[in-house]
Design a protein around this motif. Structure first.
Motif, PDB file in Angstrom:
ATOM      1  N   PHE A 218       0.205  27.930  -1.829  1.00 12.35           N
ATOM      2  CA  PHE A 218       0.729  28.892  -1.009  1.00 12.35           C
ATOM      3  C   PHE A 218      -0.116  29.817  -0.554  1.00 12.35           C
ATOM      4  O   PHE A 218      -0.424  30.856  -0.909  1.00 12.35           O
ATOM      5  CB  PHE A 218       1.873  29.707  -2.067  1.00 12.35           C
ATOM      6  CG  PHE A 218       3.226  28.748  -2.487  1.00 12.35           C
ATOM      7  CD1 PHE A 218       4.054  28.765  -1.642  1.00 12.35           C
ATOM      8  CD2 PHE A 218       3.176  28.029  -3.572  1.00 12.35           C
ATOM      9  CE1 PHE A 218       5.241  27.877  -2.036  1.00 12.35           C
ATOM     10  CE2 PHE A 218       4.180  27.319  -4.197  1.00 12.35           C
ATOM     11  CZ  PHE A 218       5.241  27.171  -3.102  1.00 12.35           C
ATOM     12  N   HIS A 219      -0.947  29.224   0.714  1.00  6.42           N
ATOM     13  CA  HIS A 219      -1.927  29.922   1.298  1.00  6.42           C
ATOM     14  C   HIS A 219      -1.347  31.314   2.061  1.00  6.42           C
ATOM     15  O   HIS A 219      -2.057  32.270   2.140  1.00  6.42           O
ATOM     16  CB  HIS A 219      -2.409  29.044   2.328  1.00  6.42           C
ATOM     17  CG  HIS A 219      -1.503  28.496   3.389  1.00  6.42           C
ATOM     18  ND1 HIS A 219      -0.734  27.747   3.389  1.00  6.42           N
ATOM     19  CD2 HIS A 219      -1.119  29.423   4.546  1.00  6.42           C
ATOM     20  CE1 HIS A 219      -0.140  27.383   4.381  1.00  6.42           C
ATOM     21  NE2 HIS A 219      -0.310  28.457   5.364  1.00  6.42           N
ATOM     22  N   GLU A 220      -0.129  31.391   2.071  1.00  6.26           N
ATOM     23  CA  GLU A 220       0.444  32.716   2.739  1.00  6.26           C
ATOM     24  C   GLU A 220       0.311  33.761   1.893  1.00  6.26           C
ATOM     25  O   GLU A 220       0.344  35.002   2.623  1.00  6.26           O
ATOM     26  CB  GLU A 220       1.943  32.299   3.269  1.00  6.26           C
ATOM     27  CG  GLU A 220       2.416  31.147   3.972  1.00  6.26           C
ATOM     28  CD  GLU A 220       2.579  29.951   3.113  1.00  6.26           C
ATOM     29  OE1 GLU A 220       3.287  29.245   3.546  1.00  6.26           O
ATOM     30  OE2 GLU A 220       2.367  29.902   2.011  1.00  6.26           O
ATOM     31  N   LEU A 221       0.207  33.813   0.839  1.00  9.95           N
ATOM     32  CA  LEU A 221       0.212  34.873  -0.234  1.00  9.95           C
ATOM     33  C   LEU A 221      -1.190  35.646  -0.322  1.00  9.95           C
ATOM     34  O   LEU A 221      -2.287  34.811  -0.395  1.00  9.95           O
ATOM     35  CB  LEU A 221       0.625  34.306  -1.855  1.00  9.95           C
ATOM     36  CG  LEU A 221       1.958  33.654  -1.912  1.00  9.95           C
ATOM     37  CD1 LEU A 221       2.313  33.312  -3.267  1.00  9.95           C
ATOM     38  CD2 LEU A 221       3.011  34.597  -1.445  1.00  9.95           C
ATOM     39  N   PRO A 222      -1.175  36.840  -0.484  1.00  9.93           N
ATOM     40  CA  PRO A 222      -2.439  37.475  -0.449  1.00  9.93           C
ATOM     41  C   PRO A 222      -3.180  37.244  -1.754  1.00  9.93           C
ATOM     42  O   PRO A 222      -2.891  36.832  -2.665  1.00  9.93           O
ATOM     43  CB  PRO A 222      -2.114  38.935  -0.398  1.00  9.93           C
ATOM     44  CG  PRO A 222      -0.623  39.114  -0.938  1.00  9.93           C
ATOM     45  CD  PRO A 222      -0.131  37.813  -0.712  1.00  9.93           C
ATOM     46  N   ILE A 223      -4.500  37.167  -1.282  1.00 11.46           N
ATOM     47  CA  ILE A 223      -5.422  36.947  -2.479  1.00 11.46           C
ATOM     48  C   ILE A 223      -5.375  38.212  -3.549  1.00 11.46           C
ATOM     49  O   ILE A 223      -5.006  39.108  -3.313  1.00 11.46           O
ATOM     50  CB  ILE A 223      -7.047  37.106  -2.028  1.00 11.46           C
ATOM     51  CG1 ILE A 223      -7.077  36.104  -0.895  1.00 11.46           C
ATOM     52  CG2 ILE A 223      -8.126  36.739  -3.325  1.00 11.46           C
ATOM     53  CD1 ILE A 223      -6.961  34.718  -1.536  1.00 11.46           C
ATOM     54  N   ALA A 224      -5.472  37.899  -4.911  1.00 12.90           N
ATOM     55  CA  ALA A 224      -5.190  38.444  -6.070  1.00 12.90           C
ATOM     56  C   ALA A 224      -6.152  39.683  -6.171  1.00 12.90           C
ATOM     57  O   ALA A 224      -7.457  39.411  -5.528  1.00 12.90           O
ATOM     58  CB  ALA A 224      -5.154  37.844  -7.232  1.00 12.90           C
TER      59      ALA A 224
END
Length: 172
Positions: free
Chosen positions: A74-80
């Motif tokens: 899920f590349h769309e999610l922001p980095i933690a």
């Protein structure tokens, strides 16, 4: 009509019983040989590998295409960050979608439905399909009961896990 990547997140949640953080953290290398390898969650002693449900193979194939092993499914999610996990944006998007669809409570009220509901649904459907509780526990990453299974067993076979995962069917 849910916004991307919610439809895929919800399908994986419903057909794997995984927590939203584990799904959000999947990388391409964690989706190989027909299995998900979910990172250790909560009190789990180690990462766990479970078969990918047959209804998810198309989603996974589409999402890994053109990505390297370190790429996020899920590349769309922001980095933690140190204060916000990758799953936070997905969880909030799910809540907005649930409210838009008028499922559960209104804004400001506690709803009985959240992304974790997919995990509860998976567990219920696996049990209703006659799957052994200790296999369901393994698939969902719960502590296995007793001295024998909890301490001495190396865990069920992939065939047993596949049978459990495939026993869960989406409603028509």
């Amino acid at each position: 009509d849910a916004p991307d990547p919610l439809p895929d997140l919800m399908m994986i949640g419903a057909l794997s019983g995984a927590r939203i953080d584990a799904i959000s953290s999947l990388r391409v290398r964690d989706c190989t040989n027909g299995a998900f390898t979910f990172k250790r969650q909560k009190k789990e002693p180690r990462d766990r590998t479970i078969p990918i449900h047959s209804r998810l193979t198309g989603i996974v194939a589409r999402r890994v295409k053109g990505k390297g092993p370190d790429g996020f499914l899920f590349h769309e999610l922001p980095i933690a960050t140190s204060t916000r996990p990758r799953s936070a944006a997905a969880s909030q998007a799910f809540t907005r979608y649930r409210r838009k669809m008028k499922i559960g409570a209104d804004v400001g009220e506690q709803s009985p439905y959240d992304f974790h509901s997919f995990r509860r649904w998976f567990t219920t459907k696996a049990e209703q399909a006659g799957q052994p509780p200790h296999i369901i526990d393994f698939v969902t990453g719960h502590k296995r009961p007793g001295e024998t299974l909890g301490r001495y067993s190396e865990g069920p076979s992939m065939a047993q896990l596949k049978k459990c995962v495939e026993a869960v069917k989406l409603p028509r």
